[in-house]
Design a protein around this motif. Sequence first.
Motif, PDB file in Angstrom:
ATOM      1  N   GLN A 198      19.340  36.513  43.096  1.00  0.00           N
ATOM      2  CA  GLN A 198      18.079  36.979  42.535  1.00  0.00           C
ATOM      3  C   GLN A 198      18.014  38.508  42.561  1.00  0.00           C
ATOM      4  O   GLN A 198      16.944  39.085  42.360  1.00  0.00           O
ATOM      5  N   SER A 199      19.121  39.159  42.815  1.00  0.00           N
ATOM      6  CA  SER A 199      19.140  40.603  43.013  1.00  0.00           C
ATOM      7  C   SER A 199      20.163  41.260  42.094  1.00  0.00           C
ATOM      8  O   SER A 199      20.984  40.599  41.464  1.00  0.00           O
ATOM      9  N   ILE A 200      20.090  42.595  42.035  1.00  0.00           N
ATOM     10  CA  ILE A 200      21.077  43.342  41.266  1.00  0.00           C
ATOM     11  C   ILE A 200      22.290  43.609  42.150  1.00  0.00           C
ATOM     12  O   ILE A 200      22.248  43.465  43.368  1.00  0.00           O
ATOM     13  N   GLY A 201      23.380  44.031  41.539  1.00  0.00           N
ATOM     14  CA  GLY A 201      24.618  44.238  42.286  1.00  0.00           C
ATOM     15  C   GLY A 201      25.444  42.972  42.358  1.00  0.00           C
ATOM     16  O   GLY A 201      25.004  41.886  41.954  1.00  0.00           O
ATOM     17  N   VAL A 202      26.659  43.101  42.890  1.00  0.00           N
ATOM     18  CA  VAL A 202      27.601  41.983  42.911  1.00  0.00           C
ATOM     19  C   VAL A 202      28.155  41.775  44.313  1.00  0.00           C
ATOM     20  O   VAL A 202      28.015  42.626  45.191  1.00  0.00           O
ATOM     21  N   ASN A 203      28.777  40.629  44.506  1.00  0.00           N
ATOM     22  CA  ASN A 203      29.606  40.386  45.690  1.00  0.00           C
ATOM     23  C   ASN A 203      31.019  40.877  45.356  1.00  0.00           C
ATOM     24  O   ASN A 203      31.673  40.345  44.466  1.00  0.00           O
ATOM     25  N   TYR A 204      31.456  41.891  46.067  1.00  0.00           N
ATOM     26  CA  TYR A 204      32.696  42.583  45.736  1.00  0.00           C
ATOM     27  C   TYR A 204      33.865  41.970  46.504  1.00  0.00           C
ATOM     28  O   TYR A 204      33.689  41.455  47.611  1.00  0.00           O
ATOM     29  N   ALA A 205      35.040  42.050  45.918  1.00  0.00           N
ATOM     30  CA  ALA A 205      36.216  41.476  46.580  1.00  0.00           C
ATOM     31  C   ALA A 205      37.466  42.209  46.090  1.00  0.00           C
ATOM     32  O   ALA A 205      37.380  43.318  45.548  1.00  0.00           O
ATOM     33  N   GLU A 206      38.615  41.598  46.278  1.00  0.00           N
ATOM     34  CA  GLU A 206      39.892  42.177  45.871  1.00  0.00           C
ATOM     35  C   GLU A 206      40.850  41.050  45.542  1.00  0.00           C
ATOM     36  O   GLU A 206      40.603  39.879  45.870  1.00  0.00           O
ATOM     37  N   GLY A 207      41.957  41.386  44.901  1.00  0.00           N
ATOM     38  CA  GLY A 207      42.935  40.349  44.593  1.00  0.00           C
ATOM     39  C   GLY A 207      43.974  40.823  43.590  1.00  0.00           C
ATOM     40  O   GLY A 207      43.912  41.945  43.080  1.00  0.00           O
ATOM     41  N   ALA A 208      44.917  39.940  43.318  1.00  0.00           N
ATOM     42  CA  ALA A 208      45.970  40.203  42.336  1.00  0.00           C
ATOM     43  C   ALA A 208      46.284  38.909  41.600  1.00  0.00           C
ATOM     44  O   ALA A 208      46.374  37.844  42.223  1.00  0.00           O
ATOM     45  N   SER A 209      46.432  38.997  40.287  1.00  0.00           N
ATOM     46  CA  SER A 209      46.835  37.848  39.470  1.00  0.00           C
ATOM     47  C   SER A 209      47.911  38.309  38.495  1.00  0.00           C
ATOM     48  O   SER A 209      47.733  39.337  37.824  1.00  0.00           O
ATOM     49  N   PHE A 210      49.004  37.557  38.430  1.00  0.00           N
ATOM     50  CA  PHE A 210      50.110  37.929  37.539  1.00  0.00           C
ATOM     51  C   PHE A 210      50.537  36.739  36.697  1.00  0.00           C
ATOM     52  O   PHE A 210      50.360  35.571  37.092  1.00  0.00           O
ATOM     53  N   PHE A 211      51.133  37.071  35.534  1.00  0.00           N
ATOM     54  CA  PHE A 211      51.538  36.051  34.571  1.00  0.00           C
ATOM     55  C   PHE A 211      52.926  36.369  34.022  1.00  0.00           C
ATOM     56  O   PHE A 211      53.241  37.537  33.757  1.00  0.00           O
ATOM     57  N   ALA A 212      53.711  35.320  33.860  1.00  0.00           N
ATOM     58  CA  ALA A 212      54.969  35.431  33.134  1.00  0.00           C
ATOM     59  C   ALA A 212      54.683  34.994  31.704  1.00  0.00           C
ATOM     60  O   ALA A 212      54.370  33.828  31.451  1.00  0.00           O
ATOM     61  N   LEU A 213      54.741  35.941  30.780  1.00  0.00           N
ATOM     62  CA  LEU A 213      54.467  35.674  29.372  1.00  0.00           C
ATOM     63  C   LEU A 213      55.767  35.711  28.585  1.00  0.00           C
ATOM     64  O   LEU A 213      56.666  36.498  28.882  1.00  0.00           O
ATOM     65  N   SER A 214      55.826  34.874  27.574  1.00  0.00           N
ATOM     66  CA  SER A 214      57.052  34.808  26.782  1.00  0.00           C
ATOM     67  C   SER A 214      56.742  34.392  25.353  1.00  0.00           C
ATOM     68  O   SER A 214      55.742  33.724  25.082  1.00  0.00           O
ATOM     69  N   GLY A 215      57.614  34.796  24.456  1.00  0.00           N
ATOM     70  CA  GLY A 215      57.527  34.324  23.084  1.00  0.00           C
ATOM     71  C   GLY A 215      58.219  32.989  22.893  1.00  0.00           C
ATOM     72  O   GLY A 215      58.233  32.445  21.787  1.00  0.00           O
ATOM     73  N   THR A 216      58.774  32.463  23.963  1.00  0.00           N
ATOM     74  CA  THR A 216      59.485  31.187  23.908  1.00  0.00           C
ATOM     75  C   THR A 216      58.719  30.118  24.676  1.00  0.00           C
ATOM     76  O   THR A 216      58.419  30.296  25.862  1.00  0.00           O
ATOM     77  N   LYS A 217      58.411  29.027  24.037  1.00  0.00           N
ATOM     78  CA  LYS A 217      57.741  27.912  24.695  1.00  0.00           C
ATOM     79  C   LYS A 217      58.754  27.094  25.481  1.00  0.00           C
ATOM     80  O   LYS A 217      59.849  26.814  25.003  1.00  0.00           O
ATOM     81  N   THR A 218      58.397  26.738  26.709  1.00  0.00           N
ATOM     82  CA  THR A 218      59.265  25.937  27.559  1.00  0.00           C
ATOM     83  C   THR A 218      58.484  24.748  28.105  1.00  0.00           C
ATOM     84  O   THR A 218      57.274  24.629  27.890  1.00  0.00           O
ATOM     85  N   GLU A 219      59.181  23.908  28.848  1.00  0.00           N
ATOM     86  CA  GLU A 219      58.505  22.778  29.469  1.00  0.00           C
ATOM     87  C   GLU A 219      57.551  23.230  30.572  1.00  0.00           C
ATOM     88  O   GLU A 219      56.696  22.467  31.017  1.00  0.00           O
ATOM     89  N   ARG A 220      57.674  24.480  31.008  1.00  0.00           N
ATOM     90  CA  ARG A 220      56.786  25.030  32.025  1.00  0.00           C
ATOM     91  C   ARG A 220      55.526  25.658  31.430  1.00  0.00           C
ATOM     92  O   ARG A 220      54.624  26.038  32.168  1.00  0.00           O
ATOM     93  N   SER A 221      55.465  25.819  30.118  1.00  0.00           N
ATOM     94  CA  SER A 221      54.365  26.550  29.486  1.00  0.00           C
ATOM     95  C   SER A 221      53.014  25.899  29.775  1.00  0.00           C
ATOM     96  O   SER A 221      52.847  24.690  29.637  1.00  0.00           O
ATOM     97  N   TYR A 222      52.054  26.747  30.173  1.00  0.00           N
ATOM     98  CA  TYR A 222      50.693  26.282  30.443  1.00  0.00           C
ATOM     99  C   TYR A 222      49.854  26.235  29.177  1.00  0.00           C
ATOM    100  O   TYR A 222      49.139  25.263  28.914  1.00  0.00           O
ATOM    101  N   ALA A 223      49.884  27.323  28.419  1.00  0.00           N
ATOM    102  CA  ALA A 223      49.018  27.438  27.258  1.00  0.00           C
ATOM    103  C   ALA A 223      49.516  28.576  26.379  1.00  0.00           C
ATOM    104  O   ALA A 223      50.401  29.352  26.767  1.00  0.00           O
TER     105      ALA A 223
END
Length: 353
Positions: A198-223
Amino acid sequence: MKNKVYINGMGAVTAQGNWRDSFWAESQEIRYPITKAVQPSYKDLIPPSMVRRMSRGIKMGIYAAQQALDDAGIALPDAIITGTGLGCSEDSEKFLRNILDNEEQFLTPTSFIQSTHNTVAAQIALRLQCKGYNFTYVNRSVSFESALLDGLVQLQHGEADQLLVGGVDEVSDHTYMLLQRIGHIKPDGITETVRESQSIGVNYAEGASFFALSGTKTERSYAELADVLLRNVVEQEELGAFVQSFLEHNGLQISDVDTLVLGINGDQEYDSYYRSVMEFCPDANVLYYKHLVGQFDSCSAFALIVAAYVATMQTVDPILHWEAPSAKRPIRNILLYNHYKGRDHSLLLVRTC
């Protein structure tokens, strides 16, 4: 003709720990103004002598990057592209504090060397011995999206075939204090979840997210990562046209969007932007994620993990639902929307593959 781009691997370190199969079941909502990431064990990736000299951001980035590469079955990417809002702020603060405490004398260079924004990408490249394209984007809350757009363009035009793209930010005490003082972070003593806020401002945090992207579709492809659009200024009343233009560019109508992943963060001054997008896409299943990973400049990278996972599994864990869906629909087109304080708007389109 432009090539398609596929998400073939994912990795993350968050306030809920590292990315894993049981992530949703073991997650709990953040309800404090500041939450640090739950650190995994780094001993198998980084020599102990080096770990001691690395800030959390560098360690999180190395771990999430390796997790994404392992998930995709890739040993060496063609390029590494990262996005970060504040970079290695912990080392920056440490170096500046040493300058003051030691009266500008007898300074060790480690903190200075590791204080630059591109340190994470550089450390990943050194560890992998990747001598290809290495670039870091520092564009506040669209830093990750800027990196992703660069990667998308390279893959679509055949400049590379295997990319490592990610976002990382860390919490540092002095920076946190300043952000809280100017009202970007909720005051100490407030314990609200994103949904309860009900207030302004956010709950702050930290983190890292990485992705392996490719022009080749494999059986491992998510989307398939279909498109990315960034715009600095969009007035709230213009959001409908902004979204519609993006969808039409990709051959879609509003009714084709079956899932929305929104960056709702509990800031009551600006969450109305997300409600406007919900109203514009009334039939879409609405998901959110910042109640689990918190707000930080590159946190929108985790939204892509949510979208890729949902596209693959064709099911949504209840903890991700902002609103319970009125009817179950096949998940084909997922639209991601994020902004921060009414600026730096981003749209991502993810499709099942």
